[in-house]
Design an enzyme around this catalytic site. Structure first.
Site, PDB file in Angstrom:
ATOM      1  N   THR A 100     -13.785   6.424   9.608  1.00 10.04           N
ATOM      2  CA  THR A 100     -14.334   5.958  10.875  1.00 10.04           C
ATOM      3  C   THR A 100     -15.122   7.113  11.455  1.00 10.04           C
ATOM      4  O   THR A 100     -14.568   8.127  11.865  1.00 10.04           O
ATOM      5  CB  THR A 100     -13.223   5.524  11.847  1.00 10.04           C
ATOM      6  N   LYS A 175     -16.512  -1.211  13.479  1.00  5.14           N
ATOM      7  CA  LYS A 175     -15.222  -0.535  13.613  1.00  5.14           C
ATOM      8  C   LYS A 175     -14.962  -0.114  15.053  1.00  5.14           C
ATOM      9  O   LYS A 175     -13.821  -0.144  15.531  1.00  5.14           O
ATOM     10  CB  LYS A 175     -15.171   0.686  12.687  1.00  5.14           C
ATOM     11  N   LYS A 243     -10.082  10.308  18.505  1.00  5.95           N
ATOM     12  CA  LYS A 243     -11.436  10.541  17.987  1.00  5.95           C
ATOM     13  C   LYS A 243     -12.248   9.247  17.982  1.00  5.95           C
ATOM     14  O   LYS A 243     -13.393   9.213  18.436  1.00  5.95           O
ATOM     15  CB  LYS A 243     -11.337  11.128  16.576  1.00  5.95           C
TER      16      LYS A 243
END
Length: 291
Positions: A100, A175, A243
């Site tokens: 990701t 995502k 993150k």
């Protein structure tokens, strides 16, 4: 692509990457692995994988390279630069980043790869350690459609719900939508379990009633039982979720979009990380109410 002629390089043998690579080994592919320490790849080596000492050498030997690492900076260092994959891979190699990462970096990698006649795909996943072990990950794909069709048989060994989303960066944007949905949902799951406990209910019985109804979600079915049993081991690290949420907040800001639920979730997780929970699984948000 003929299986006998295919050499798959795999970079990133962590909680999810190890299981993903293992599926490819069991499928009969020649798999080359790189990790910062050889010990992290020991299980894969014992199953037949070959350890390569650098991304540069791996790029020279493989015709498909899959990366599943931690942060966008890791992706950038592996793909770009003189020692990186793009500079050292052979023409017509397929590079599949399943980390990701940021949509912007995915686009840059695709553009740089195209100049070298290399195909770059961004294909982040959802499903955590459970999905990785079972080979039932959701995979969100961005890049050229022809490249997607070529590598689809490889992806099918690791995932079940595989959807082509569009041009380079589209997989990463998808995502981000996934992580935004999870962020607020995790708050709701934790509050529901703690509410049930404070009301004197049997939490496991409560789950039997609410997981199959309108409140049902993957997190409720798979992570709430871990909360109840006190299992906070990582299927997906809090530090990595922070993150992801930061990337999503940055992208939303670029689009002029407010995301109050996402912002609240990140604040809560950051407080937990500051208290030493960064290496715990995302279900450890449950501990926020113990503070």
């Amino acid at each position: 692509m003929n299986k006998e002629e295919t050499k798959i390089g795999f970079i990133g043998t962590g909680v999810m990457g190890k299981s993903m690579a293992l599926h490819l080994i069991k499928a009969g592919y020649t798999v080359l692995v790189y990790s910062r320490t050889k010990e992290k790849a020991a299980q894969l080596i014992s199953q037949g994988a070959s350890w390569i000492h650098s991304p540069k050498e791996l790029a020279k030997q493989a015709n498909i390279v899959i990366t599943m690492v931690g942060y966008p900076d890791d992706v950038k260092s592996i793909y770009l630069g003189e020692e990186g994959l793009i500079e050292n891979a052979n023409p017509h190699t397929y590079l599949i980043d399943m980390t990701t990462s940021t949509p912007t970096l995915a686009k840059e990698i695709a553009e740089r790869a195209k100049q070298k006649e290399i195909y770059a795909i961004d294909a982040p996943v959802s499903g955590g350690d459970i999905g990785a072990k079972s080979g039932k990950l959701s995979i969100m794909v961005g890049g050229e459609a022809t490249a997607y069709r070529a590598i689809l048989p490889i992806l099918q060994y690791m995932g079940e719900n595989i959807v082509y989303q569009g041009v380079a960066g589209a997989g990463q944007h998808t995502k981000m939508a996934n992580q935004i949905a999870i962020a607020s949902n995790m708050i709701g799951v934790c509050e529901a379990i703690i509410y049930a406990e404070k009301a004197g209910l049997n939490s496991e019985n409560v789950l039997k009633s609410i997981t199959s109804g309108a409140a049902g979600s993957w997190s409720l079915s798979n992570l709430a039982p871990r909360m109840i049993s006190g299992d906070f081991s990582p299927g997906f690290y809090i530090k990595h979720f922070i993150k992801d949420m930061t990337i999503a907040l940055d992208e939303a800001e670029k689009m002029g979009m407010e995301t109050p639920g996402l912002r609240l979730a990140r604040e809560m997780y950051e407080k937990l990380a500051a208290e030493g929970e960064g290496e715990s699984g995302t279900q450890a948000l449950y501990k926020y109410w113990e503070r």
